[in-house]
Design a protein around this motif. Structure first.
Motif, PDB file in Angstrom:
ATOM      1  N   THR A 149      20.056  22.102 -32.897  1.00 60.36           N
ATOM      2  CA  THR A 149      21.228  22.010 -33.764  1.00 60.36           C
ATOM      3  C   THR A 149      20.849  22.148 -35.231  1.00 60.36           C
ATOM      4  N   LEU A 150      19.773  21.474 -35.653  1.00 55.97           N
ATOM      5  CA  LEU A 150      19.361  21.500 -37.054  1.00 55.97           C
ATOM      6  C   LEU A 150      17.841  21.537 -37.136  1.00 55.97           C
ATOM      7  N   PHE A 151      17.340  22.427 -37.983  1.00 53.65           N
ATOM      8  CA  PHE A 151      15.903  22.578 -38.182  1.00 53.65           C
ATOM      9  C   PHE A 151      15.534  22.263 -39.624  1.00 53.65           C
ATOM     10  N   ARG A 175      28.403  15.072 -37.838  1.00 54.54           N
ATOM     11  CA  ARG A 175      27.674  14.199 -36.927  1.00 54.54           C
ATOM     12  C   ARG A 175      26.264  13.864 -37.387  1.00 54.54           C
ATOM     13  N   LEU A 176      25.608  14.789 -38.104  1.00 56.62           N
ATOM     14  CA  LEU A 176      24.216  14.577 -38.503  1.00 56.62           C
ATOM     15  C   LEU A 176      24.065  14.209 -39.970  1.00 56.62           C
ATOM     16  N   LEU A 177      24.749  14.918 -40.864  1.00 54.41           N
ATOM     17  CA  LEU A 177      24.563  14.650 -42.283  1.00 54.41           C
ATOM     18  C   LEU A 177      25.237  13.359 -42.720  1.00 54.41           C
ATOM     19  N   THR A 183      16.803   9.244 -42.037  1.00 54.50           N
ATOM     20  CA  THR A 183      16.706   9.538 -40.609  1.00 54.50           C
ATOM     21  C   THR A 183      15.875  10.797 -40.396  1.00 54.50           C
ATOM     22  N   VAL A 184      14.837  10.689 -39.575  1.00 54.06           N
ATOM     23  CA  VAL A 184      13.979  11.837 -39.277  1.00 54.06           C
ATOM     24  C   VAL A 184      14.618  12.670 -38.176  1.00 54.06           C
ATOM     25  N   VAL A 185      14.736  13.968 -38.424  1.00 53.24           N
ATOM     26  CA  VAL A 185      15.281  14.898 -37.435  1.00 53.24           C
ATOM     27  C   VAL A 185      14.117  15.491 -36.653  1.00 53.24           C
ATOM     28  N   HIS A 186      14.016  15.096 -35.389  1.00 48.15           N
ATOM     29  CA  HIS A 186      12.983  15.622 -34.499  1.00 48.15           C
ATOM     30  C   HIS A 186      13.564  16.846 -33.797  1.00 48.15           C
ATOM     31  N   THR A 187      13.048  17.996 -34.161  1.00 44.28           N
ATOM     32  CA  THR A 187      13.667  19.272 -33.810  1.00 44.28           C
ATOM     33  C   THR A 187      13.154  19.833 -32.485  1.00 44.28           C
ATOM     34  N   THR A 192       9.387  18.494 -38.112  1.00 46.03           N
ATOM     35  CA  THR A 192      10.489  17.571 -38.332  1.00 46.03           C
ATOM     36  C   THR A 192      11.011  17.731 -39.756  1.00 46.03           C
ATOM     37  N   THR A 193      12.188  17.160 -40.011  1.00 41.34           N
ATOM     38  CA  THR A 193      12.756  17.111 -41.348  1.00 41.34           C
ATOM     39  C   THR A 193      13.517  15.799 -41.467  1.00 41.34           C
ATOM     40  N   THR A 194      14.285  15.633 -42.518  1.00 45.33           N
ATOM     41  CA  THR A 194      15.119  14.442 -42.659  1.00 45.33           C
ATOM     42  C   THR A 194      16.540  14.854 -43.015  1.00 45.33           C
ATOM     43  N   VAL A 195      17.459  13.947 -42.798  1.00 46.15           N
ATOM     44  CA  VAL A 195      18.847  14.213 -43.175  1.00 46.15           C
ATOM     45  C   VAL A 195      18.939  14.469 -44.678  1.00 46.15           C
ATOM     46  N   ALA A 196      18.227  13.672 -45.472  1.00 50.42           N
ATOM     47  CA  ALA A 196      18.290  13.834 -46.926  1.00 50.42           C
ATOM     48  C   ALA A 196      17.748  15.172 -47.381  1.00 50.42           C
ATOM     49  N   ALA A 197      16.745  15.699 -46.689  1.00 49.32           N
ATOM     50  CA  ALA A 197      16.166  16.981 -47.077  1.00 49.32           C
ATOM     51  C   ALA A 197      17.109  18.140 -46.811  1.00 49.32           C
ATOM     52  N   GLU A 198      17.936  18.028 -45.780  1.00 53.86           N
ATOM     53  CA  GLU A 198      18.787  19.149 -45.376  1.00 53.86           C
ATOM     54  C   GLU A 198      20.192  19.071 -45.962  1.00 53.86           C
ATOM     55  N   ALA A 199      20.693  17.876 -46.224  1.00 52.88           N
ATOM     56  CA  ALA A 199      22.085  17.710 -46.652  1.00 52.88           C
ATOM     57  C   ALA A 199      22.469  18.518 -47.887  1.00 52.88           C
ATOM     58  N   PRO A 200      21.613  18.631 -48.913  1.00 57.81           N
ATOM     59  CA  PRO A 200      22.027  19.379 -50.110  1.00 57.81           C
ATOM     60  C   PRO A 200      22.250  20.865 -49.888  1.00 57.81           C
TER      61      PRO A 200
END
Length: 210
Positions: A149-151, A175-177, A183-187, A192-200
């Motif tokens: 879903t998100l990378f 649902r994710l942001l 929160t760590v996103v295990h892809t 991996t990434t985090t919600v904070a890294a991807e949201a912007p």
């Protein structure tokens, strides 16, 4: 009593859909302690996954979605361990392309909670990459298992059958942001990434049709 932990196993194989085939490396996530665990996405190599589990009791084989590279080893792993295979029913058409003679053992539904090693994982239905795609949110581990879903760097692919970009964007946004930024996103593939890294970057993805 040992604390629950997250382990990653990388397996290699092929992803096939719509007449094309690609070599891929997949992340297999094991969540549990020294006694019991669940496997998220049994990809490619049931033997390697069983070895990583060791003597632990496998409570479930959870499928984030039913693209073949995420489920191809699921029936063999279930046969080895006696664990049920769980899948959202909206992905049954995809599942049947890979395993026409072996149905999943149970269904995943939005809000359903799976418990292992004292940790609860809540099912979030996140369609878009696939109609029955789900993520598993474990707040006690500050983790969400996102499948495809998100990378790190963007949303999952939506250029093939059963996928839809606007639906995927809605899933990621709603649902994710909305999860805590740390929160760590295990892809399903890659880092991996985090919600904070991807949201912007959400609006950038929308503007590009990423």
């Amino acid at each position: 009593m040992t604390a629950a932990r997250i382990e990653r196993l990388v397996t290699s194989g092929q992803f096939s859909l719509d007449g094309g085939t690609w070599d891929v490396d997949n992340n297999v996530w094991i969540v549990g302690d020294d006694h019991e665990a669940i496997v998220i996405d049994a990809a490619h190599d049931a033997q390697a996954i069983a070895e990583a589990l060791g003597g632990r009791t496998l409570r479930a084989v959870v499928c984030t979605h039913a693209h073949n590279d995420h489920i191809d080893a699921a029936p063999e792993l279930a046969a080895r361990t006696g664990a049920p295979i769980l899948l959202h029913p909206d992905d049954l058409p995809l599942w049947k392309q890979t395993h026409p003679d072996r149905m999943p053992d149970g269904e995943l539904a939005d809000g359903w909670v799976l418990a292992v090693a004292g940790v609860e994982l809540t099912v979030l239905h996140t369609p878009g990459h696939a109609p029955g795609a789900v993520c598993l949110y474990a707040p006690a581990l500050s983790a969400v298992f996102g499948g495809d879903t998100l990378f790190a760097g963007g949303p999952g692919a939506t250029g093939r059958s059963y996928s839809d970009f606007p639906t995927l964007v809605d899933s990621i946004r709603d649902r994710l942001l909305t999860l805590p930024g740390d929160t760590v996103v295990h892809t399903g593939h890659g880092d991996t990434t985090t919600v904070a890294a991807e949201a912007p970057h959400l609006q950038e993805w929308i503007d590009r049709g990423f």
